[in-house]
Each structure stands twice: as C-alpha cells, then as structure tokens.
Design a protein around this motif. Sequence first.
Motif, mmCIF file in Angstrom:
data_model
loop_
_atom_site.group_PDB
_atom_site.id
_atom_site.type_symbol
_atom_site.label_atom_id
_atom_site.label_comp_id
_atom_site.label_asym_id
_atom_site.label_seq_id
_atom_site.Cartn_x
_atom_site.Cartn_y
_atom_site.Cartn_z
ATOM 1 N N GLY A 158 0.812 -1.208 0.000
ATOM 2 C CA GLY A 158 0.000 0.000 0.000
ATOM 3 C C GLY A 158 0.844 1.255 0.000
ATOM 4 O O GLY A 158 2.054 1.207 -0.247
ATOM 5 N N THR A 159 0.216 2.371 0.292
ATOM 6 C CA THR A 159 0.891 3.665 0.329
ATOM 7 C C THR A 159 0.763 4.264 1.733
ATOM 8 O O THR A 159 -0.336 4.253 2.316
ATOM 9 N N VAL A 160 1.867 4.761 2.250
ATOM 10 C CA VAL A 160 1.841 5.368 3.580
ATOM 11 C C VAL A 160 1.007 6.648 3.519
ATOM 12 O O VAL A 160 1.356 7.597 2.817
ATOM 13 N N GLY B 282 3.611 9.060 1.715
ATOM 14 C CA GLY B 282 3.791 8.930 0.270
ATOM 15 C C GLY B 282 4.618 7.724 -0.132
ATOM 16 O O GLY B 282 4.610 7.343 -1.311
ATOM 17 N N ASP B 283 5.334 7.104 0.819
ATOM 18 C CA ASP B 283 6.126 5.914 0.489
ATOM 19 C C ASP B 283 5.219 4.769 0.060
ATOM 20 O O ASP B 283 4.125 4.579 0.611
ATOM 21 N N THR B 284 5.685 3.997 -0.907
ATOM 22 C CA THR B 284 5.001 2.770 -1.305
ATOM 23 C C THR B 284 5.683 1.597 -0.608
ATOM 24 O O THR B 284 6.910 1.487 -0.634
ATOM 25 N N VAL B 285 4.889 0.753 0.022
ATOM 26 C CA VAL B 285 5.451 -0.385 0.754
ATOM 27 C C VAL B 285 4.835 -1.687 0.254
ATOM 28 O O VAL B 285 3.727 -1.707 -0.283
ATOM 29 N N GLU B 286 5.564 -2.762 0.439
ATOM 30 C CA GLU B 286 5.080 -4.103 0.142
ATOM 31 C C GLU B 286 4.858 -4.836 1.459
ATOM 32 O O GLU B 286 5.365 -4.431 2.514
#
Length: 216
Positions: A131-133, A170-174
């Motif tokens: 998702g996205t932070v 805004g960071d994208t995380v797995e």
Amino acid sequence: MSKKFNFGRKIAGKGYYIALILCAVAIGISGYLYYRAVSQTEDPQLGGSNIVSPGEDVQAGATLPGDSSGGNSTNPAKRPYPIGRPVSGETTKDYAMDCLSYNETTRDWRVHNGIDIAAEAGTTVTAAAAGTVKDVFKDDTMGYTVVIQHEGGYATRYASLAEAVSVKVGDTVEMGDAIGTVANTALLETAQGDHLHFSVTLNGEPINPVLFLEME
C-alpha cells in the motif's frame, strides 16, 4: 329509609360498574398499543425484526469485498492481495467495538478498535499488506503511529511505535517491509508494556483486524 339514603346507595352501586368498565377500557387500550408496537417491530419497512434479548451477544462487522449478502458480514472475504501479520507475538487484547473492554491503564471500561500484540521493544513492525503510507504522526493517546492505505478501501494503522519510524508519507510499501519498531508510547495502554496496537478500517469504518489477517 330516607330517599337521600336510597339515592346514595344507587350512586355507589353504579360507581362499581363504572369502575369495571373503565378497567376494561384501559386493558383494551394497553393491548392495542402493545399489538401496534409488536407489529411495527416485525415490519421490515419499519426497522426489521432484529431484537436483541438481554444477554445476547452482538457481533460488529463490516461488509467485505466479495461479500454478496448485501449486508454486514463478519465472514472473511477472498484475500485481495498477500496479507501478513505485522509482528509476531501474543495477542493480549482483542478487538472490542461491540462491547466494552477493561483498560488496565485508565482503569475503566471502553471500546477497543484494534488488537494489541505483545513483543519486545525494538522488534521490527512490518506492513501487513502492500500500500501507500497515508500518515505518520504522534498521537496524543496512542503514541507514534503509521497509517497505510491499501486497495479495496482498507487502511491499516500501527500504533505505540518507537519514535524512529522507517517510512514517510507517500512511500510505497510491500507486505513485510519494515515501517517501525515496537515500543510503549501509547499513553492509553502503558500498563500493557511493550506492544503493537494494530487496527484496520474498511472505507473509514473500523473492522476486526483478525478478519483482515485471516482472509483467504
């Protein structure tokens, strides 16, 4: 016997029958009102027939993607993407939005919108899904918090973290990416010691995180 006395006896006798008639009328009105109340409760157009009896458990739930029932469901839907537990440890406090849960810190009874997972301070906390932070902040009551937005309307929240979080807005995380570490910064839950407060919302409404984690 005087006429005055006879008249008094007649009035008294009639008063007895009048009292009986008034009682019968009162009973009839009460029965009618009760019948109307029951009829309205059972009429789907007037609120349905979901009557909760004393002592009956009430389940709180939300409609999950894949649920075709058209109403609230507490059954896990099909897993939309890989989902994993954010930290290993024992669940020390369950989700409780449909009842009150005792809070050892505040020493009162209140709702609990997530689950608390005990772990040693410094243990890595990971994203439960891709998702996205959406937010990173210090909450006055729940400590350092990270919110991640996921597809399908889900959002996961990780609270009681240490100050040094690993992500920014805004960071994208797995799934499995580190986002922070376990601490005890939630002022409302300090009596529980080091732990992660993990909660989930669906379209802005709280749901039981266990349902989210156990979707297959």
